[in-house]
Scaffold this active site. Sequence first.
Site, PDB file in Angstrom:
ATOM      1  N   HIS A  29       2.216   6.884  -6.914  1.00  0.00           N
ATOM      2  CA  HIS A  29       1.963   8.512  -7.398  1.00  0.00           C
ATOM      3  C   HIS A  29       2.906   9.396  -7.643  1.00  0.00           C
ATOM      4  O   HIS A  29       2.321  10.713  -8.704  1.00  0.00           O
ATOM      5  CB  HIS A  29       1.019   8.424  -6.332  1.00  0.00           C
ATOM      6  CG  HIS A  29      -0.237   9.177  -6.839  1.00  0.00           C
ATOM      7  ND1 HIS A  29      -1.824   9.295  -6.252  1.00  0.00           N
ATOM      8  CD2 HIS A  29      -0.846   9.763  -7.821  1.00  0.00           C
ATOM      9  CE1 HIS A  29      -2.653   9.915  -6.884  1.00  0.00           C
ATOM     10  NE2 HIS A  29      -1.974  10.329  -8.434  1.00  0.00           N
TER      11      HIS A  29
ATOM     12  N   TYR B 238     -10.787   8.036   3.312  1.00  0.00           N
ATOM     13  CA  TYR B 238     -10.330   6.188   3.672  1.00  0.00           C
ATOM     14  C   TYR B 238     -11.006   4.734   2.726  1.00  0.00           C
ATOM     15  O   TYR B 238     -11.468   4.549   2.221  1.00  0.00           O
ATOM     16  CB  TYR B 238      -9.821   6.295   5.112  1.00  0.00           C
ATOM     17  CG  TYR B 238      -8.021   6.513   5.444  1.00  0.00           C
ATOM     18  CD1 TYR B 238      -7.005   5.556   4.662  1.00  0.00           C
ATOM     19  CD2 TYR B 238      -7.658   6.972   5.588  1.00  0.00           C
ATOM     20  CE1 TYR B 238      -5.770   5.853   5.142  1.00  0.00           C
ATOM     21  CE2 TYR B 238      -6.625   8.225   6.219  1.00  0.00           C
ATOM     22  CZ  TYR B 238      -5.489   6.660   5.850  1.00  0.00           C
ATOM     23  OH  TYR B 238      -4.775   7.603   6.096  1.00  0.00           O
TER      24      TYR B 238
ATOM     25  N   HIS C 128       2.150   5.148  -3.228  1.00  0.00           N
ATOM     26  CA  HIS C 128       2.258   6.537  -2.912  1.00  0.00           C
ATOM     27  C   HIS C 128       3.656   6.641  -3.583  1.00  0.00           C
ATOM     28  O   HIS C 128       3.462   8.279  -3.949  1.00  0.00           O
ATOM     29  CB  HIS C 128       2.117   6.525  -1.304  1.00  0.00           C
ATOM     30  CG  HIS C 128       1.112   6.676  -0.472  1.00  0.00           C
ATOM     31  ND1 HIS C 128      -0.035   7.316  -1.081  1.00  0.00           N
ATOM     32  CD2 HIS C 128       0.779   5.758   0.108  1.00  0.00           C
ATOM     33  CE1 HIS C 128      -1.081   6.965  -0.100  1.00  0.00           C
ATOM     34  NE2 HIS C 128      -0.877   6.065   0.588  1.00  0.00           N
TER      35      HIS C 128
ATOM     36  N   GLU D   7      -6.176   7.775  -0.785  1.00  0.00           N
ATOM     37  CA  GLU D   7      -5.777   6.764  -0.399  1.00  0.00           C
ATOM     38  C   GLU D   7      -5.719   5.692  -1.987  1.00  0.00           C
ATOM     39  O   GLU D   7      -6.126   4.216  -1.718  1.00  0.00           O
ATOM     40  CB  GLU D   7      -6.158   6.332   0.413  1.00  0.00           C
ATOM     41  CG  GLU D   7      -5.243   7.215   1.475  1.00  0.00           C
ATOM     42  CD  GLU D   7      -4.205   6.979   2.084  1.00  0.00           C
ATOM     43  OE1 GLU D   7      -3.673   5.846   1.472  1.00  0.00           O
ATOM     44  OE2 GLU D   7      -3.401   8.166   2.480  1.00  0.00           O
TER      45      GLU D   7
ATOM     46  N   HIS E 188       0.977  -1.938   0.255  1.00  0.00           N
ATOM     47  CA  HIS E 188      -0.185  -0.022  -0.210  1.00  0.00           C
ATOM     48  C   HIS E 188       0.904   1.307  -0.262  1.00  0.00           C
ATOM     49  O   HIS E 188       1.129   2.064  -0.647  1.00  0.00           O
ATOM     50  CB  HIS E 188      -0.891   0.145   1.373  1.00  0.00           C
ATOM     51  CG  HIS E 188      -1.691   1.388   1.366  1.00  0.00           C
ATOM     52  ND1 HIS E 188      -3.235   1.190   1.542  1.00  0.00           N
ATOM     53  CD2 HIS E 188      -1.003   2.339   1.702  1.00  0.00           C
ATOM     54  CE1 HIS E 188      -3.575   2.707   1.462  1.00  0.00           C
ATOM     55  NE2 HIS E 188      -2.173   3.074   1.457  1.00  0.00           N
ATOM     56  N   GLU E 189       1.737   1.252   0.868  1.00  0.00           N
ATOM     57  CA  GLU E 189       2.550   2.219   1.378  1.00  0.00           C
ATOM     58  C   GLU E 189       3.449   2.728   0.124  1.00  0.00           C
ATOM     59  O   GLU E 189       3.540   3.908  -0.263  1.00  0.00           O
ATOM     60  CB  GLU E 189       3.250   2.807   2.440  1.00  0.00           C
ATOM     61  CG  GLU E 189       2.385   2.254   3.549  1.00  0.00           C
ATOM     62  CD  GLU E 189       1.891   3.922   3.640  1.00  0.00           C
ATOM     63  OE1 GLU E 189       2.596   4.418   2.957  1.00  0.00           O
ATOM     64  OE2 GLU E 189       1.020   3.638   4.929  1.00  0.00           O
TER      65      GLU E 189
END
Length: 676
Positions: free
Chosen positions: A473, A609, A470, A495, A466-467
């Site tokens: 992106h 979220y 980022h 998110e 998940h992280e």
Amino acid sequence: MAATAEAAGGGVDVPPIPWPLTPSEIRETASGILDDTRANLDAIAAVPLADVSFENTVARLMRPPNYKTNPRVASVKFLQHCSTEPAVREAASWAGKELSKSRVAGRMRRDVYERVKAFSRTAECDSLGEYEKHFVKAALEDFERAGLALSDEDGARLQQLLEEDSAVCSEYGKNLGSDETKLFFAPKDLAGCTEDFIKDRLNKDEEGKCTVTLKYPDIIPIGQTCEVAETRRIVVEAREGPNAYKDNLELVARGTRLRKQIATLLGYPSWAEYICTKRMSGSYRAVDDFLTDLQDKAEIAGKEDYDTLLRLKEEHCKESGTDFDGRLNAWDTAFYGNMLLKTKYGVDSERIKEYFPLDHVVETTLAIYQELLGLTFDELPKDTYWSWHEEVRCFRVKDTASADLIGHFYLDLHPRQGKYGHAAIFHLVKRNINQGAVDCMLCNLPPSTEEKPSLLRHQNVVTFFHEFRHIMHALCAEGIGNMTRLAKCPRDFVEAPSQMLENWCWQKVVLERLAKHYQTGASLPDEVLQSMIRAKYVNVAFGTLRQIYLSRLDMEIHGPSPPESAEELQQLVDELRPSITLVQNPPGNNMLRTFGHLMNQYSASYYGYMWAEVLSADMFAGRFETEGVMNAKPGMDYRKMVLAPGGTHNISDHLARFLGRNPNNEAFLRSRGILK
């Protein structure tokens, strides 16, 4: 002397950040940035109103000295989160506060605002390109949201309130990051935890006792596996009770009061309304309706999940000879949720983590992202770049097809004293005409020991996946718009792309690559893999209610009539938590003491979220689930249509282009068993 990119790199492409090495260098460099920022604004203000142009006015605001396109900004403030030296962290924290004040002050420059407004009425402005014209409009809105339509007296008051709020949030974060709480338990009090867990913590500070901190590698295993309910209760109270994190509850009360005053001055009924008008949601009412609708649809399934866990607790208490109190306590939910996965679905998180050694997970995750997005990552040799700790790794990112440099990222994955205590991505440098973006992942994943390498729970794997998205992106953003200070993704969307990529951690074709036993090299047994996939949405409705509670709590404390004291915040949590989650709040406990999201840029935005989860489920079901999770075609479409636009234009339009239709919530509700 600062560790410059050139000196460290020796000709290798390294991040363009001139890291200061001492507190005095940090303060000196930060002071220089502040001086340059004031000089930049003064130069704009000195332009006669009749002579304003794009170059002498607007262009100077697009990438000012105190914005992330300037690598010196990261160099002076980032180390507050990760340096091993307290004096460096203190200096960087000071720099962060001063830069925050500088940004606030810049938005309050009426003389600059008047020149942007004057330029907006010129023929030159009318002839600008699409994004430049958008920036002018956004800059005017930014000034006006900062209060420049106010009187001089109210404007000065607003600036004071903004600076006070920034200081309160900084103090709150400092209390979290500097916490040194240690709990001591006899091994018998940690029954149910693994032998390795107990051994690694035994005799560290007290003979015959295990030392437990409030860091995630300590508290999560205890919450999920410790058979001793009293131990779990003590850990929960240490994090949320009256003695947790100094005066953080009072700081929350101060922060919410300040934000309410700020909103009122600016003509908004609440801080939440002020925030939501710049989000995808558009208004406080839209968020309220969104949360109410989800709660209505999740309540029945959530109560069924609660009853399932309660029955499991009753059975467990009978088997263990302990009293059954007839309810799920705050320290019970993770334990019995984990027990349900283990006993009913055969999901043993301790056994499973043997298949997820950290080094293999990192290597495989990076390989998957490279394949999916058409990128190439090259790890830089240690002696070519400066870092704040020997464990930090640095990678160069290029576009595979063109070999063009895109940027860099750092990985800093293990806990240590003084380091940021959660998992997060820090956007250090924003891409510019002559430089790529630079990002850093700070995590607190369990470190290796002499006997075993670092082994990850599957949830840790999901978090890492998940992280890391980022980072992608930021690095994959394209176009002139994403080089400017007003190009930011709405908080209620940012998110979604990461949440979508979490699905990869549940796909058989991906798990077969991610999982590799740390001793034998064997793949995850198929029956275990299938059990994990079947269990993915176990208790998901119950978990959804918890997320709704956290979102509702955020909106309540930032709503039209927020609590004004720590006592009122306590009353709110005591009432709101059981009404939504079905779980009573322990007396005197308040998770607002450690709910850092609400004391930073996520205030009045935690609902994002859930909002983003709805969008992420639609993106995954609409393209990857049907076309293949490792299919490069939707992968490149995702990079170019969702990631590349960054914070420019309308997010809903980007999603509609990617999906071939407007997004909806059907996939979210079906995937979680809420909609049959």
